[in-house]
Design a protein around this motif. Structure first.
Motif, PDB file in Angstrom:
ATOM      1  N   PHE A 157     -13.484  38.999 -16.244  1.00  0.00           N
ATOM      2  CA  PHE A 157     -12.686  38.809 -17.449  1.00  0.00           C
ATOM      3  C   PHE A 157     -12.299  40.173 -18.016  1.00  0.00           C
ATOM      4  CE2 PHE A 157     -12.522  37.627 -22.131  1.00  0.00           C
ATOM      5  CZ  PHE A 157     -11.297  36.997 -22.027  1.00  0.00           C
ATOM      6  N   HIS A 158     -11.023  40.502 -17.956  1.00  0.00           N
ATOM      7  CA  HIS A 158     -10.486  41.775 -18.442  1.00  0.00           C
ATOM      8  C   HIS A 158     -11.154  42.980 -17.786  1.00  0.00           C
ATOM      9  CE1 HIS A 158      -7.702  40.350 -21.481  1.00  0.00           C
ATOM     10  NE2 HIS A 158      -8.621  39.505 -21.926  1.00  0.00           N
ATOM     11  N   GLY A 159     -11.503  42.873 -16.511  1.00  0.00           N
ATOM     12  CA  GLY A 159     -12.089  44.023 -15.842  1.00  0.00           C
ATOM     13  C   GLY A 159     -12.736  43.646 -14.522  1.00  0.00           C
ATOM     14  N   LEU A 160     -13.394  44.631 -13.901  1.00  0.00           N
ATOM     15  CA  LEU A 160     -14.020  44.433 -12.601  1.00  0.00           C
ATOM     16  C   LEU A 160     -15.473  44.884 -12.665  1.00  0.00           C
ATOM     17  CD1 LEU A 160     -11.196  45.922 -10.339  1.00  0.00           C
ATOM     18  CD2 LEU A 160     -11.581  43.524 -10.922  1.00  0.00           C
ATOM     19  N   ASP A 161     -16.385  43.977 -12.318  1.00  0.00           N
ATOM     20  CA  ASP A 161     -17.795  44.349 -12.277  1.00  0.00           C
ATOM     21  C   ASP A 161     -18.153  44.864 -10.883  1.00  0.00           C
ATOM     22  OD1 ASP A 161     -17.923  42.074 -10.689  1.00  0.00           O
ATOM     23  OD2 ASP A 161     -18.973  40.869 -12.188  1.00  0.00           O
ATOM     24  N   GLU A 162     -19.426  45.202 -10.685  1.00  0.00           N
ATOM     25  CA  GLU A 162     -19.863  45.767  -9.410  1.00  0.00           C
ATOM     26  C   GLU A 162     -19.628  44.801  -8.258  1.00  0.00           C
ATOM     27  OE1 GLU A 162     -23.977  47.500  -7.346  1.00  0.00           O
ATOM     28  OE2 GLU A 162     -23.911  47.022  -9.489  1.00  0.00           O
ATOM     29  N   HIS A 163     -19.890  43.506  -8.496  1.00  0.00           N
ATOM     30  CA  HIS A 163     -19.686  42.494  -7.459  1.00  0.00           C
ATOM     31  C   HIS A 163     -18.217  42.428  -7.052  1.00  0.00           C
ATOM     32  CE1 HIS A 163     -20.351  38.651  -5.336  1.00  0.00           C
ATOM     33  NE2 HIS A 163     -19.212  38.265  -5.872  1.00  0.00           N
ATOM     34  N   ALA A 164     -17.322  42.442  -8.023  1.00  0.00           N
ATOM     35  CA  ALA A 164     -15.891  42.377  -7.726  1.00  0.00           C
ATOM     36  C   ALA A 164     -15.440  43.602  -6.941  1.00  0.00           C
ATOM     37  CB  ALA A 164     -15.092  42.258  -9.026  1.00  0.00           C
ATOM     38  N   ARG A 165     -15.911  44.762  -7.329  1.00  0.00           N
ATOM     39  CA  ARG A 165     -15.518  45.983  -6.621  1.00  0.00           C
ATOM     40  C   ARG A 165     -16.016  45.973  -5.181  1.00  0.00           C
ATOM     41  NH1 ARG A 165     -13.250  49.828  -9.717  1.00  0.00           N
ATOM     42  NH2 ARG A 165     -13.276  49.442 -11.966  1.00  0.00           N
ATOM     43  N   ALA A 166     -17.218  45.459  -4.981  1.00  0.00           N
ATOM     44  CA  ALA A 166     -17.772  45.401  -3.621  1.00  0.00           C
ATOM     45  C   ALA A 166     -16.990  44.432  -2.748  1.00  0.00           C
ATOM     46  CB  ALA A 166     -19.241  44.995  -3.677  1.00  0.00           C
ATOM     47  N   THR A 167     -16.664  43.254  -3.278  1.00  0.00           N
ATOM     48  CA  THR A 167     -15.936  42.269  -2.476  1.00  0.00           C
ATOM     49  C   THR A 167     -14.503  42.734  -2.210  1.00  0.00           C
ATOM     50  OG1 THR A 167     -15.359  40.998  -4.470  1.00  0.00           O
ATOM     51  CG2 THR A 167     -17.329  40.315  -3.268  1.00  0.00           C
ATOM     52  N   MET A 168     -13.888  43.395  -3.183  1.00  0.00           N
ATOM     53  CA  MET A 168     -12.524  43.878  -2.974  1.00  0.00           C
ATOM     54  C   MET A 168     -12.488  45.037  -1.989  1.00  0.00           C
ATOM     55  SD  MET A 168     -10.729  43.451  -6.707  1.00  0.00           S
ATOM     56  CE  MET A 168     -10.876  41.857  -7.552  1.00  0.00           C
ATOM     57  N   THR A 169     -13.498  45.877  -1.998  1.00  0.00           N
ATOM     58  CA  THR A 169     -13.578  46.957  -1.012  1.00  0.00           C
ATOM     59  C   THR A 169     -13.692  46.376   0.393  1.00  0.00           C
ATOM     60  OG1 THR A 169     -14.600  48.449  -2.622  1.00  0.00           O
ATOM     61  CG2 THR A 169     -14.901  48.980  -0.294  1.00  0.00           C
ATOM     62  N   ALA A 170     -14.519  45.331   0.544  1.00  0.00           N
ATOM     63  CA  ALA A 170     -14.650  44.669   1.843  1.00  0.00           C
ATOM     64  C   ALA A 170     -13.358  43.968   2.239  1.00  0.00           C
ATOM     65  CB  ALA A 170     -15.802  43.668   1.794  1.00  0.00           C
ATOM     66  N   ALA A 171     -12.690  43.360   1.259  1.00  0.00           N
ATOM     67  CA  ALA A 171     -11.418  42.688   1.542  1.00  0.00           C
ATOM     68  C   ALA A 171     -10.381  43.686   2.032  1.00  0.00           C
ATOM     69  CB  ALA A 171     -10.916  41.971   0.287  1.00  0.00           C
ATOM     70  N   ALA A 172     -10.351  44.869   1.427  1.00  0.00           N
ATOM     71  CA  ALA A 172      -9.412  45.901   1.861  1.00  0.00           C
ATOM     72  C   ALA A 172      -9.709  46.327   3.293  1.00  0.00           C
ATOM     73  CB  ALA A 172      -9.487  47.102   0.920  1.00  0.00           C
ATOM     74  N   GLU A 173     -10.981  46.444   3.628  1.00  0.00           N
ATOM     75  CA  GLU A 173     -11.377  46.800   4.997  1.00  0.00           C
ATOM     76  C   GLU A 173     -10.874  45.755   5.991  1.00  0.00           C
ATOM     77  OE1 GLU A 173     -15.540  46.808   7.543  1.00  0.00           O
ATOM     78  OE2 GLU A 173     -15.614  47.397   5.430  1.00  0.00           O
ATOM     79  N   ALA A 174     -11.088  44.482   5.665  1.00  0.00           N
ATOM     80  CA  ALA A 174     -10.656  43.406   6.560  1.00  0.00           C
ATOM     81  C   ALA A 174      -9.141  43.311   6.615  1.00  0.00           C
ATOM     82  CB  ALA A 174     -11.261  42.083   6.105  1.00  0.00           C
ATOM     83  N   GLN A 175      -8.483  43.550   5.496  1.00  0.00           N
ATOM     84  CA  GLN A 175      -7.020  43.491   5.476  1.00  0.00           C
ATOM     85  C   GLN A 175      -6.419  44.551   6.388  1.00  0.00           C
ATOM     86  OE1 GLN A 175      -4.342  45.576   4.266  1.00  0.00           O
ATOM     87  NE2 GLN A 175      -2.985  43.898   4.927  1.00  0.00           N
ATOM     88  N   LYS A 176      -6.976  45.747   6.335  1.00  0.00           N
ATOM     89  CA  LYS A 176      -6.457  46.829   7.168  1.00  0.00           C
ATOM     90  C   LYS A 176      -6.703  46.562   8.649  1.00  0.00           C
ATOM     91  CE  LYS A 176      -6.960  50.209   3.486  1.00  0.00           C
ATOM     92  NZ  LYS A 176      -7.755  51.341   2.955  1.00  0.00           N
ATOM     93  N   ALA A 177      -7.756  45.838   8.962  1.00  0.00           N
ATOM     94  CA  ALA A 177      -8.066  45.532  10.357  1.00  0.00           C
ATOM     95  C   ALA A 177      -7.204  44.408  10.915  1.00  0.00           C
ATOM     96  CB  ALA A 177      -9.542  45.156  10.492  1.00  0.00           C
ATOM     97  N   THR A 178      -6.633  43.580  10.034  1.00  0.00           N
ATOM     98  CA  THR A 178      -5.954  42.369  10.504  1.00  0.00           C
ATOM     99  C   THR A 178      -4.522  42.206  10.016  1.00  0.00           C
ATOM    100  OG1 THR A 178      -6.730  41.048   8.622  1.00  0.00           O
ATOM    101  CG2 THR A 178      -8.165  41.128  10.577  1.00  0.00           C
ATOM    102  N   GLY A 179      -4.204  42.713   8.841  1.00  0.00           N
ATOM    103  CA  GLY A 179      -2.900  42.448   8.237  1.00  0.00           C
ATOM    104  C   GLY A 179      -2.893  41.233   7.343  1.00  0.00           C
ATOM    105  N   SER A 180      -4.039  40.569   7.193  1.00  0.00           N
ATOM    106  CA  SER A 180      -4.140  39.352   6.391  1.00  0.00           C
ATOM    107  C   SER A 180      -3.824  39.600   4.921  1.00  0.00           C
ATOM    108  CB  SER A 180      -5.564  38.796   6.509  1.00  0.00           C
ATOM    109  OG  SER A 180      -5.856  37.863   5.498  1.00  0.00           O
ATOM    110  N   PRO A 181      -3.273  38.602   4.228  1.00  0.00           N
ATOM    111  CA  PRO A 181      -3.092  38.720   2.779  1.00  0.00           C
ATOM    112  C   PRO A 181      -4.418  38.553   2.038  1.00  0.00           C
ATOM    113  CG  PRO A 181      -2.384  36.554   3.505  1.00  0.00           C
ATOM    114  CD  PRO A 181      -2.718  37.334   4.745  1.00  0.00           C
ATOM    115  N   ILE A 182      -4.466  39.082   0.826  1.00  0.00           N
ATOM    116  CA  ILE A 182      -5.636  38.953  -0.050  1.00  0.00           C
ATOM    117  C   ILE A 182      -5.210  38.188  -1.299  1.00  0.00           C
ATOM    118  CG2 ILE A 182      -7.357  40.167  -1.429  1.00  0.00           C
ATOM    119  CD1 ILE A 182      -6.982  42.594   0.405  1.00  0.00           C
ATOM    120  N   GLY A 183      -5.850  37.059  -1.559  1.00  0.00           N
ATOM    121  CA  GLY A 183      -5.626  36.315  -2.795  1.00  0.00           C
ATOM    122  C   GLY A 183      -6.716  36.650  -3.795  1.00  0.00           C
ATOM    123  N   VAL A 184      -6.341  36.866  -5.048  1.00  0.00           N
ATOM    124  CA  VAL A 184      -7.296  37.294  -6.069  1.00  0.00           C
ATOM    125  C   VAL A 184      -7.345  36.295  -7.215  1.00  0.00           C
ATOM    126  CG1 VAL A 184      -8.016  39.152  -7.610  1.00  0.00           C
ATOM    127  CG2 VAL A 184      -6.771  39.702  -5.502  1.00  0.00           C
TER     128      VAL A 184
END
Length: 301
Positions: free
Chosen positions: A134-161
């Motif tokens: 809510f109005h920001g990013l906590d540690e859990h969100a930052r960790a999952t988004m960092t992993a999502a970016a890693e997977a996106q770069k490996a595949t080209g997949s879209p990321i839904g938030v």
């Protein structure tokens, strides 16, 4: 190409798309409201298809009862494409044992579910779903988004938030597209209807992301009653090509009330009167075909 639960298809064959919904979902945050009935899911998908619907993106991520093994036959029985998701929701939505088990291997997990299959089923995810706070990013969100970016770069997949109550869009883009260098057209920002801040909508569109307005007729959110104003404002600002629409049915009580058909039975014709058929066809057909397209096909194996 777009990765569906029945295999990869050309993006231009996706058809009319409900860009954010759930056929199956079970979370400790909504006890007793699980979507876990394959017959009910099939009936809902058939009802959407009967109105011309061609595809549904199911944003149910890892650990929330996706029932990946049921998705192919539900899709086939209804004659509607289904895009499944990998990823991880907010910690409060996800069983604690699931978070503990996967938190140190998220990038590997997401990539595997996109390219090899979900939990041994062979059914491949076609998108990554993560969530902000809510109005920001906590540690859990930052960790999952960092992993999502890693997977996106490996595949080209879209990321839904998932944007909590529609907030934090610019924080998400700063992290994903700024620090983590995910192309903005690989990011779909969900639930923007829940925070009808037209300035933020415009800024997110100017950054290049796709904007998902989902969850029509939720009485506790600013949904239908501000939806048309928000979409008209984006269209007038030249951003109609970035709009996506979805239903986001998350509870058994909401299925059929109004359910997936509401999107095509009520929202679509209403928007056509306001914005014209060409713009609305873009919302439902052209824009999803680009948003869910895997941008680097040579790596999407």
């Amino acid at each position: 190409m777009i990765r569906t639960v029945l295999g990869d298809i050309p993006a231009d064959t996706l058809g009319i798309c409900n860009a954010h919904d759930h056929l199956f979902m079970a979370t400790p945050k909504l006890p007793g409201q699980e979507l876990d009935d394959p017959d009910a899911a099939t009936a809902e998908l058939k009802a959407f298809g009967a109105l011309g619907g061609g595809a549904v993106a199911q944003w149910t991520p890892h650990g929330l009862g996706r029932r990946a093994d049921d998705l192919p036959w539900v899709s086939k029985a209804a004659g509607v494409h289904v895009i499944a998701a990998t990823g991880l929701h907010q910690a409060e939505f996800t069983p604690p044992d699931v978070v503990a088990r996967v938190k140190n291997q998220l990038g590997e997990l997401f990539t595997s579910e996109l390219t090899q299959g979900i939990e041994g089923t062979g059914v491949k995810a076609g998108m990554i779903k993560v969530a902000g706070g809510f109005h920001g990013l906590d540690e859990h969100a930052r960790a999952t988004m960092t992993a999502a970016a890693e997977a996106q770069k490996a595949t080209g997949s879209p990321i839904g938030v998932h944007l909590e109550l529609g907030t934090g869009a610019l924080d998400v883009l700063e992290l994903l597209c700024g620090r983590l260098e995910v192309p903005p057209d690989r990011v779909i920002l969900g639930h923007l209807n829940r925070s009808p801040d037209f300035r933020v909508h415009r800024q997110a569109a100017e950054a290049g992301a796709f904007l998902a307005f989902d969850g029509p007729s939720r009485a506790n959110h600013a949904t239908d009653w501000r939806l048309f104003d928000a979409l008209i404002a984006l269209a007038e600002a030249g951003h109609a090509g970035q709009v996506l629409l979805g239903g986001d049915t998350t509870t058994a009580a909401a299925r059929g009330n109004p359910g997936m058909p509401h999107l095509l039975r009520v929202i679509k014709p209403g928007l056509e009167k306001e914005l014209g058929e060409a713009a609305v066809k873009g919302f439902f057909v052209g824009n999803p075909a680009r948003a869910f397209d895997w941008a680097t096909e040579d790596r999407a194996t």
